[in-house]
Design a protein around this motif. Structure first.
Motif, PDB file in Angstrom:
ATOM      1  N   UNK A   1       2.394  -1.094  12.906  1.00  0.00           N
ATOM      2  CA  UNK A   1       1.215  -0.289  13.281  1.00  0.00           C
ATOM      3  C   UNK A   1       1.057   0.903  12.332  1.00  0.00           C
ATOM      4  N   UNK A   2       0.878   0.661  11.039  1.00  0.00           N
ATOM      5  CA  UNK A   2       0.845   1.772  10.079  1.00  0.00           C
ATOM      6  C   UNK A   2      -0.336   2.714  10.263  1.00  0.00           C
ATOM      7  N   UNK A   3      -1.415   2.269  10.908  1.00  0.00           N
ATOM      8  CA  UNK A   3      -2.604   3.107  11.063  1.00  0.00           C
ATOM      9  C   UNK A   3      -2.535   4.015  12.285  1.00  0.00           C
ATOM     10  N   UNK A   4      -1.627   3.736  13.209  1.00  0.00           N
ATOM     11  CA  UNK A   4      -1.531   4.524  14.434  1.00  0.00           C
ATOM     12  C   UNK A   4      -0.575   5.703  14.273  1.00  0.00           C
TER      13      UNK A   4
ATOM     14  N   UNK B   1      10.559   0.754  20.818  1.00  0.00           N
ATOM     15  CA  UNK B   1       9.157   1.165  20.750  1.00  0.00           C
ATOM     16  C   UNK B   1       8.178   0.133  21.259  1.00  0.00           C
ATOM     17  N   UNK B   2       8.618  -0.733  22.174  1.00  0.00           N
ATOM     18  CA  UNK B   2       7.736  -1.779  22.675  1.00  0.00           C
ATOM     19  C   UNK B   2       6.508  -1.206  23.374  1.00  0.00           C
ATOM     20  N   UNK B   3       6.663  -0.070  24.041  1.00  0.00           N
ATOM     21  CA  UNK B   3       5.516   0.557  24.688  1.00  0.00           C
ATOM     22  C   UNK B   3       4.473   0.993  23.680  1.00  0.00           C
ATOM     23  N   UNK B   4       4.913   1.559  22.565  1.00  0.00           N
ATOM     24  CA  UNK B   4       3.989   1.960  21.508  1.00  0.00           C
ATOM     25  C   UNK B   4       3.291   0.773  20.884  1.00  0.00           C
ATOM     26  N   UNK B   5       4.036  -0.301  20.654  1.00  0.00           N
ATOM     27  CA  UNK B   5       3.438  -1.521  20.108  1.00  0.00           C
ATOM     28  C   UNK B   5       2.377  -2.079  21.053  1.00  0.00           C
ATOM     29  N   UNK B   6       2.680  -2.048  22.362  1.00  0.00           N
ATOM     30  CA  UNK B   6       1.726  -2.568  23.336  1.00  0.00           C
ATOM     31  C   UNK B   6       0.439  -1.747  23.345  1.00  0.00           C
ATOM     32  N   UNK B   7       0.566  -0.429  23.300  1.00  0.00           N
ATOM     33  CA  UNK B   7      -0.621   0.421  23.290  1.00  0.00           C
ATOM     34  C   UNK B   7      -1.413   0.246  21.995  1.00  0.00           C
ATOM     35  N   UNK B   8      -0.711   0.186  20.867  1.00  0.00           N
ATOM     36  CA  UNK B   8      -1.388   0.034  19.583  1.00  0.00           C
ATOM     37  C   UNK B   8      -2.109  -1.306  19.485  1.00  0.00           C
ATOM     38  N   UNK B   9      -1.604  -2.302  20.189  1.00  0.00           N
ATOM     39  CA  UNK B   9      -2.256  -3.602  20.181  1.00  0.00           C
ATOM     40  C   UNK B   9      -3.537  -3.640  20.987  1.00  0.00           C
TER      41      UNK B   9
END
Length: 246
Positions: free
Chosen positions: A109-112, A71-79
């Motif tokens: 990223x619990x809020x996303x 999920x690195x892509x999701x982490x990058x977007x959430x950041x």
């Protein structure tokens, strides 16, 4: 399942038989270290995703991350984006990857609105999306199946949506390709991999990871209907493209 990551030492001892590479529990346990030391430019590609999304992603749109691994892509977007800016679905075929990715995204990223599902991108029923990430995934599919996948992604994208496609590539010029491969092996040596590890990993990936040329990627995108695509990043024999749906 622990979220700890370990150093990649899978191919550090001689193997009587080198099995075909797969994204199993052993790979999942050391995947962050493996990809950091094995994929030139991976961090830079991830670092640009939020900037690309800010420019091209409609607020509140859905994003797919296909072959999402951890999920690195999701982490990058959430950041880079607030929780209401997008909805994310990571898709991976490996149950071990899916389980670990769910843990990591929930913790970081619990809020996303980030979900990860186990699925096959060749048969997935896609929902309309504003952005699709396909990072180092297409290369693991049979070449005969790649056109159909890209065509399905084109249909899933909203007008104005973008596809980010990152791949290991092969140079059509034999001498240039050999130089890139040699320097890639230098890159791996500089990151601590031994000659044995480089050799055994290469054997494990033979006929599992089958790269295309950049021209082949752009031609495939055009056949699917994308009016425009460009190579926005390349580091040795690893590249990232972006395709725009008009």
């Amino acid at each position: 399942m622990s979220t700890a990551s370990y150093r990649d030492a899978i191919y550090s001892t001689p193997l009587d038989r080198v099995a075909r590479f797969s994204f199993d529990e052993q790979v999942v346990a050391c995947f962050p270290d493996m990809i950091r030391r094995s994929v030139p430019g991976y961090g830079q590609i991830l670092g640009m995703l939020g900037l690309i999304a800010r420019r091209h992603l409609r607020h509140g749109a859905h994003v797919y991350d296909l072959g999402c691994s951890l999920g690195a892509g999701g982490l990058a977007l959430a950041g880079s984006l607030p929780p209401d800016a997008f909805r994310y679905t990571g898709v991976d075929l490996s149950p071990a990857m899916v389980a670990r990715a769910r843990e990591m995204l929930a913790a970081e990223c619990p809020e996303h609105a980030l979900e990860v599902v186990e699925g096959d991108i060749r048969t997935l029923a896609y929902r309309p999306s504003g952005m699709i990430l396909l990072n180092f995934t297409l290369q693991f599919l049979d070449p005969a199946e790649r056109d159909a996948v890209i065509a399905a992604l084109y249909e899933a994208l909203e007008p104005g949506g973008v596809l980010v496609l990152s791949e290991k590539v092969v140079d059509p010029d034999e001498a240039d390709n050999a130089w890139r491969v040699e320097r890639y092996h230098d890159f791996k040596r500089a990151n601590g991999y031994s000659e044995l590890e480089i050799s055994q990993k290469r054997t494990a990936l033979e006929n599992v990871l089958v790269p295309d040329t950049l021209d082949a990627h752009h031609a495939r995108l055009a056949r699917a209907g994308f009016p425009r695509s460009l190579t926005w990043f390349q580091y040795l024999n690893f590249a990232s493209l972006i395709a725009f749906k008009g």
